[in-house]
Design a protein around this motif. Structure first.
Motif, PDB file in Angstrom:
ATOM      1  N   PHE A   1      26.972  10.928  73.819  1.00 18.51           N
ATOM      2  CA  PHE A   1      28.058  11.753  73.314  1.00 18.51           C
ATOM      3  C   PHE A   1      28.011  11.679  71.795  1.00 18.51           C
ATOM      4  O   PHE A   1      28.010  10.593  71.227  1.00 18.51           O
ATOM      5  CB  PHE A   1      29.428  11.249  73.783  1.00 18.51           C
ATOM      6  N   ALA A   2      27.962  12.829  71.163  1.00 19.56           N
ATOM      7  CA  ALA A   2      28.012  12.871  69.702  1.00 19.56           C
ATOM      8  C   ALA A   2      29.467  12.960  69.282  1.00 19.56           C
ATOM      9  O   ALA A   2      30.235  13.720  69.875  1.00 19.56           O
ATOM     10  CB  ALA A   2      27.253  14.089  69.194  1.00 19.56           C
TER      11      ALA A   2
ATOM     12  N   LEU B   1      24.276  16.365  64.136  1.00 22.76           N
ATOM     13  CA  LEU B   1      25.288  15.509  64.742  1.00 22.76           C
ATOM     14  C   LEU B   1      25.873  14.626  63.659  1.00 22.76           C
ATOM     15  O   LEU B   1      25.164  14.162  62.769  1.00 22.76           O
ATOM     16  CB  LEU B   1      24.669  14.647  65.834  1.00 22.76           C
ATOM     17  N   ILE B   2      27.174  14.397  63.746  1.00 25.82           N
ATOM     18  CA  ILE B   2      27.864  13.571  62.766  1.00 25.82           C
ATOM     19  C   ILE B   2      28.544  12.434  63.510  1.00 25.82           C
ATOM     20  O   ILE B   2      29.301  12.677  64.452  1.00 25.82           O
ATOM     21  CB  ILE B   2      28.908  14.394  61.980  1.00 25.82           C
ATOM     22  N   GLU B   3      28.258  11.217  63.078  1.00 28.46           N
ATOM     23  CA  GLU B   3      28.809  10.028  63.705  1.00 28.46           C
ATOM     24  C   GLU B   3      29.688   9.286  62.713  1.00 28.46           C
ATOM     25  O   GLU B   3      29.355   9.184  61.527  1.00 28.46           O
ATOM     26  CB  GLU B   3      27.679   9.103  64.174  1.00 28.46           C
ATOM     27  N   VAL B   4      30.812   8.764  63.207  1.00 27.19           N
ATOM     28  CA  VAL B   4      31.693   7.935  62.399  1.00 27.19           C
ATOM     29  C   VAL B   4      31.538   6.510  62.915  1.00 27.19           C
ATOM     30  O   VAL B   4      31.849   6.228  64.071  1.00 27.19           O
ATOM     31  CB  VAL B   4      33.165   8.383  62.518  1.00 27.19           C
ATOM     32  N   ASP B   5      31.041   5.647  62.061  1.00 22.53           N
ATOM     33  CA  ASP B   5      30.781   4.267  62.447  1.00 22.53           C
ATOM     34  C   ASP B   5      31.884   3.348  61.962  1.00 22.53           C
ATOM     35  O   ASP B   5      32.109   3.212  60.758  1.00 22.53           O
ATOM     36  CB  ASP B   5      29.446   3.789  61.872  1.00 22.53           C
ATOM     37  N   GLY B   6      32.551   2.716  62.917  1.00 25.70           N
ATOM     38  CA  GLY B   6      33.546   1.706  62.599  1.00 25.70           C
ATOM     39  C   GLY B   6      32.879   0.352  62.442  1.00 25.70           C
ATOM     40  O   GLY B   6      31.644   0.235  62.496  1.00 25.70           O
ATOM     41  N   PRO B   7      33.664  -0.700  62.286  1.00 31.59           N
ATOM     42  CA  PRO B   7      33.123  -2.045  62.062  1.00 31.59           C
ATOM     43  C   PRO B   7      32.172  -2.529  63.160  1.00 31.59           C
ATOM     44  O   PRO B   7      31.237  -3.265  62.879  1.00 31.59           O
ATOM     45  CB  PRO B   7      34.365  -2.934  62.001  1.00 31.59           C
ATOM     46  N   MET B   8      32.387  -2.100  64.399  1.00 26.62           N
ATOM     47  CA  MET B   8      31.531  -2.575  65.489  1.00 26.62           C
ATOM     48  C   MET B   8      30.075  -2.136  65.322  1.00 26.62           C
ATOM     49  O   MET B   8      29.172  -2.764  65.848  1.00 26.62           O
ATOM     50  CB  MET B   8      32.057  -2.131  66.848  1.00 26.62           C
TER      51      MET B   8
ATOM     52  N   ASP C   1      22.143   1.954  68.221  1.00 28.16           N
ATOM     53  CA  ASP C   1      22.286   3.187  67.443  1.00 28.16           C
ATOM     54  C   ASP C   1      20.919   3.744  67.060  1.00 28.16           C
ATOM     55  O   ASP C   1      20.708   4.962  67.096  1.00 28.16           O
ATOM     56  CB  ASP C   1      23.125   2.948  66.186  1.00 28.16           C
ATOM     57  N   LEU C   2      19.990   2.869  66.701  1.00 26.47           N
ATOM     58  CA  LEU C   2      18.643   3.317  66.341  1.00 26.47           C
ATOM     59  C   LEU C   2      17.935   3.967  67.526  1.00 26.47           C
ATOM     60  O   LEU C   2      17.297   5.013  67.380  1.00 26.47           O
ATOM     61  CB  LEU C   2      17.809   2.148  65.811  1.00 26.47           C
ATOM     62  N   VAL C   3      18.061   3.353  68.701  1.00 26.75           N
ATOM     63  CA  VAL C   3      17.457   3.910  69.917  1.00 26.75           C
ATOM     64  C   VAL C   3      18.073   5.272  70.217  1.00 26.75           C
ATOM     65  O   VAL C   3      17.382   6.245  70.508  1.00 26.75           O
ATOM     66  CB  VAL C   3      17.632   2.942  71.105  1.00 26.75           C
ATOM     67  N   ARG C   4      19.383   5.338  70.117  1.00 27.05           N
ATOM     68  CA  ARG C   4      20.120   6.578  70.379  1.00 27.05           C
ATOM     69  C   ARG C   4      19.703   7.672  69.396  1.00 27.05           C
ATOM     70  O   ARG C   4      19.402   8.798  69.792  1.00 27.05           O
ATOM     71  CB  ARG C   4      21.615   6.279  70.246  1.00 27.05           C
ATOM     72  N   ASP C   5      19.673   7.330  68.104  1.00 27.54           N
ATOM     73  CA  ASP C   5      19.305   8.311  67.081  1.00 27.54           C
ATOM     74  C   ASP C   5      17.864   8.780  67.260  1.00 27.54           C
ATOM     75  O   ASP C   5      17.555   9.953  67.029  1.00 27.54           O
ATOM     76  CB  ASP C   5      19.509   7.730  65.681  1.00 27.54           C
ATOM     77  N   ASP C   6      16.987   7.875  67.692  1.00 24.25           N
ATOM     78  CA  ASP C   6      15.599   8.248  67.956  1.00 24.25           C
ATOM     79  C   ASP C   6      15.538   9.264  69.096  1.00 24.25           C
ATOM     80  O   ASP C   6      14.849  10.275  69.002  1.00 24.25           O
ATOM     81  CB  ASP C   6      14.770   7.002  68.286  1.00 24.25           C
ATOM     82  N   TRP C   7      16.273   9.011  70.183  1.00 26.52           N
ATOM     83  CA  TRP C   7      16.293   9.933  71.324  1.00 26.52           C
ATOM     84  C   TRP C   7      16.826  11.299  70.878  1.00 26.52           C
ATOM     85  O   TRP C   7      16.251  12.340  71.209  1.00 26.52           O
ATOM     86  CB  TRP C   7      17.154   9.374  72.459  1.00 26.52           C
TER      87      TRP C   7
END
Length: 122
Positions: free
Chosen positions: A53-54, A64-71, A81-87
């Motif tokens: 889900f983007a 796609l735009i992602e908002v990254d919180g502290p987690m 995240d790297l695996v996801r972004d690669d896919w």
């Protein structure tokens, strides 16, 4: 699952995620909705793409735009995240990541990057 196929369970998950957006995601959504009026850019939130889900998707620009919180600062999460972004990249999408802090406190910089990426795609 190919990027264009959306399972019924994905639709219900997307609806749930839209109701549970973080403060950073809510702020970004409020700002991105203005893009439609000012720049003619259609943005979808919590858009299912393949198994993911983007946070936000501009399909016309394959962005796609992602908002990254502290987690997302956690090492294991960063690896996921790297695996996801690669896919997603192999599916033809570019992923922009902003920290929640950037979205809340430096929106104009985020907007410039988003608009630049959209222009580059078109």
């Amino acid at each position: 699952m190919s990027p264009g196929v959306v399972a019924k369970s994905s639709i219900s998950n997307a609806r749930r995620l839209r109701k549970e957006m973080s403060e950073g995601e809510k702020h970004l959504w409020d700002q991105l909705r203005l893009f439609r009026n000012s720049h003619g850019i259609h943005v979808r939130r919590q858009a299912p793409i393949g198994p993911y889900f983007a946070d936000f998707a501009i399909h016309s620009a394959k962005l796609l735009i992602e908002v990254d919180g502290p987690m997302h600062m956690d090492e294991k999460r960063s690896e996921k995240d790297l695996v996801r972004d690669d896919w997603l990249g192999k599916a033809g999408y570019r992923v922009l990541r902003f920290s929640a802090n950037e979205v809340m406190n430096a929106w104009s910089n985020c907007a410039e990057r988003i608009l630049s990426e959209v222009r580059q795609a078109n």
